[in-house]
Write an enzyme that holds these catalytic residues in place. Structure first.
Site, PDB file in Angstrom:
ATOM      1  N   HIS A 185      10.099  17.222 -13.222  1.00  0.00           N
ATOM      2  CA  HIS A 185       9.273  16.184 -14.009  1.00  0.00           C
ATOM      3  C   HIS A 185       9.901  15.814 -15.275  1.00  0.00           C
ATOM      4  O   HIS A 185       9.892  14.460 -15.503  1.00  0.00           O
ATOM      5  CB  HIS A 185       8.218  17.148 -14.471  1.00  0.00           C
ATOM      6  CG  HIS A 185       7.358  16.578 -15.690  1.00  0.00           C
ATOM      7  ND1 HIS A 185       7.177  16.682 -16.972  1.00  0.00           N
ATOM      8  CD2 HIS A 185       6.370  15.300 -15.265  1.00  0.00           C
ATOM      9  CE1 HIS A 185       6.593  15.930 -17.427  1.00  0.00           C
ATOM     10  NE2 HIS A 185       5.847  15.101 -16.676  1.00  0.00           N
ATOM     11  N   GLU A 220       3.168  16.670 -23.728  1.00  0.00           N
ATOM     12  CA  GLU A 220       2.474  16.579 -22.454  1.00  0.00           C
ATOM     13  C   GLU A 220       1.878  17.938 -22.039  1.00  0.00           C
ATOM     14  O   GLU A 220       0.801  18.250 -21.701  1.00  0.00           O
ATOM     15  CB  GLU A 220       3.039  16.172 -21.466  1.00  0.00           C
ATOM     16  CG  GLU A 220       2.481  15.640 -19.927  1.00  0.00           C
ATOM     17  CD  GLU A 220       3.414  14.779 -19.326  1.00  0.00           C
ATOM     18  OE1 GLU A 220       2.619  14.778 -18.084  1.00  0.00           O
ATOM     19  OE2 GLU A 220       4.389  14.598 -19.512  1.00  0.00           O
ATOM     20  N   GLU A 230      11.916  12.894 -13.977  1.00  0.00           N
ATOM     21  CA  GLU A 230      10.869  11.673 -13.763  1.00  0.00           C
ATOM     22  C   GLU A 230      10.908  10.817 -15.122  1.00  0.00           C
ATOM     23  O   GLU A 230      10.915   9.622 -15.078  1.00  0.00           O
ATOM     24  CB  GLU A 230       9.670  12.177 -13.409  1.00  0.00           C
ATOM     25  CG  GLU A 230       8.591  11.071 -13.173  1.00  0.00           C
ATOM     26  CD  GLU A 230       7.201  11.656 -13.667  1.00  0.00           C
ATOM     27  OE1 GLU A 230       6.588  10.870 -14.607  1.00  0.00           O
ATOM     28  OE2 GLU A 230       6.937  12.551 -13.457  1.00  0.00           O
ATOM     29  N   HIS A 231      10.653  11.528 -16.132  1.00  0.00           N
ATOM     30  CA  HIS A 231      10.633  10.926 -17.542  1.00  0.00           C
ATOM     31  C   HIS A 231      11.929  10.230 -17.925  1.00  0.00           C
ATOM     32  O   HIS A 231      12.009   9.132 -18.232  1.00  0.00           O
ATOM     33  CB  HIS A 231      10.354  11.812 -18.732  1.00  0.00           C
ATOM     34  CG  HIS A 231       8.943  12.259 -18.622  1.00  0.00           C
ATOM     35  ND1 HIS A 231       8.203  12.162 -19.999  1.00  0.00           N
ATOM     36  CD2 HIS A 231       8.107  12.823 -17.719  1.00  0.00           C
ATOM     37  CE1 HIS A 231       7.129  12.386 -19.734  1.00  0.00           C
ATOM     38  NE2 HIS A 231       6.821  13.034 -18.490  1.00  0.00           N
TER      39      HIS A 231
END
Length: 417
Positions: A52, A132, A55-56
């Site tokens: 994740h 997040e 991904e960012h």
């Protein structure tokens, strides 16, 4: 390229990337996606959250496409570029007018083959990822879902949050993320999917050129989870509602029973006519939101039933969730329930494929997860062939398995069985 029934074409390019394409001559757009066959279940505990985070981080750009220039270039042509991470794969995609396909491939290819990944960007994006995590922690329904997965797959990566934890995210650095990238983001672990107004042969040549330097790699080796065990997990919070979820292990995405599972989930909680909606909301008025969902992984999965209800009604709602599953096991779906579920799932599948983005996601996921893209007619025919006896047998199997309960809200441990 090798043709397949229908318009979908697949090929293993010389560089090792799998390419799957669905030309659409009636649209003006094209959607291009790169599917990486690695997700959060493929991380060691010290790497938790790496997929994740990457991904960012890849959207911070590359030497040729710095982040600001990348964003402006996509915005300038009216494009949409995004990504998401799951427990078993990570997807990056761009949707734009077909005339700008070369730009989309250049941008996606650049960030996926030569990302900057420097420490300054890691520090900046770490704060975003932590925010997040905290955002999800503020949502009781999200917490209930994460608790459910953790209890269904204890001490296994499938039970971990895709985002990782605050501790694991704080421990990630540029060097470790670079190692993770070099291990997993290589051509033999990639599928490039495209749908829309495009020339398949021209795209194949271009993709092979863009990804040619990333040869090698392969899918990660995975360990199946251990046996399921019953559990009840309650997080006490001063909320107005209790978010309640009941989960049982189910067959995985390669099992023949997956079609019956889709019908079963819809009969139980997939629409306004579903058993849970009618019994819990319409007849008894015990919840506003009530649902059923199925989650499929490579070798396993689970069925989840849930509702948001008042604290005083939580025990009764939990009993009703269990009772509806047991009743479906005992008597199976009625002919009308079976027909409604099949018709809904057929329409949902077809209505969800009316643009290039939806079609790219269908063919990309199928190629990555199943190694092929079955003709749509074949999928719909198998769904139509599901019989009431299949659904009842699967419901009996699920109802007899270990049950996991997750609840978030103003509850004491003694308020749930």
């Amino acid at each position: 390229m090798r043709g397949q029934t229908g318009p979908v074409l697949t090929d293993r390019l010389p560089c090792g990337v799998q390419l799957v394409v669905e030309p659409m001559d009636h649209v003006a757009s094209v959607t291009l996606g790169v599917w990486v066959g690695t997700g959060s279940r493929d991380e060691d505990p010290t790497e938790a959250g790496s997929s994740h985070f990457l991904e960012h981080l890849l959207f911070k750009g590359s030497p040729r496409w710095p982040a600001t220039r990348l964003a402006e270039a996509v915005d300038e042509v009216g494009g949409d570029m995004n990504a998401y991470t799951t427990k078993e794969y990570t997807t990056f995609y761009v949707r734009l007018l077909a005339e700008h396909l070369d730009l989309g491939l250049d941008v996606l290819g650049s960030i996926l083959t030569e990302p900057t990944l420097d420490e300054a960007d890691v520090r900046a994006e770490r704060s975003v990822v932590l925010d997040e995590l905290r955002m999800h922690a503020d949502e009781p329904a999200d917490v209930a879902a994460e608790q459910l997965a953790a209890a269904l797959f204890p001490q296994h990566p499938l039970g971990r949050d895709v985002l990782g934890s605050e501790d694991s995210v704080l421990g990630l650095d540029a060097q470790g993320l670079r190692r993770f990238f070099e291990r997993h983001y290589r051509n033999d672990n990639l599928v490039v999917a495209a749908a829309g107004a495009l020339d398949p042969e021209r795209l194949a040549v271009a993709v092979d050129q863009v990804f040619g330097a990333r040869r090698g790699g392969g899918p990660p080796t995975r360990t199946p989870p251990g046996p399921a065990t019953p559990a009840t997990v309650i997080s006490t919070r001063p909320t107005e509602q209790v978010q309640l979820a009941l989960g049982v292990r189910a067959p995985g995405r390669n099992a023949e029973q997956r079609h019956a599972l889709a019908v079963l989930a819809h009969v139980l909680g997939g629409g306004l006519s579903s058993r849970l909606f009618q019994e819990i909301r319409e007849r008894r008025g015990l919840a506003y939101s009530v649902w059923a969902d199925r989650v499929l992984f490579e070798e396993t999965g689970y069925l989840a039933l849930g509702a948001g209800t008042g604290p005083d009604d939580a025990r009764q709602v939990l009993a009703l969730l269990q009772a509806q599953l047991e009743d479906l096991a005992a008597r199976g779906p009625t002919p009308r329930e079976l027909a409604v579920a099949k018709a809904f799932l057929r329409a949902d599948t077809l209505l969800g494929l009316e643009d290039s983005g939806a079609r790219m996601h269908r063919i990309g996921a199928a190629q990555l997860l199943h190694g092929q893209v079955p003709p749509l007619e074949q999928l719909l025919a198998r769904l139509e062939a599901v019989e009431a006896e299949e659904v009842a047998a699967l419901a009996a199997e699920l109802a007899s398995g270990p049950r996991v309960v997750s609840a978030v809200g103003p509850l004491r441990p003694d308020q749930l069985p």
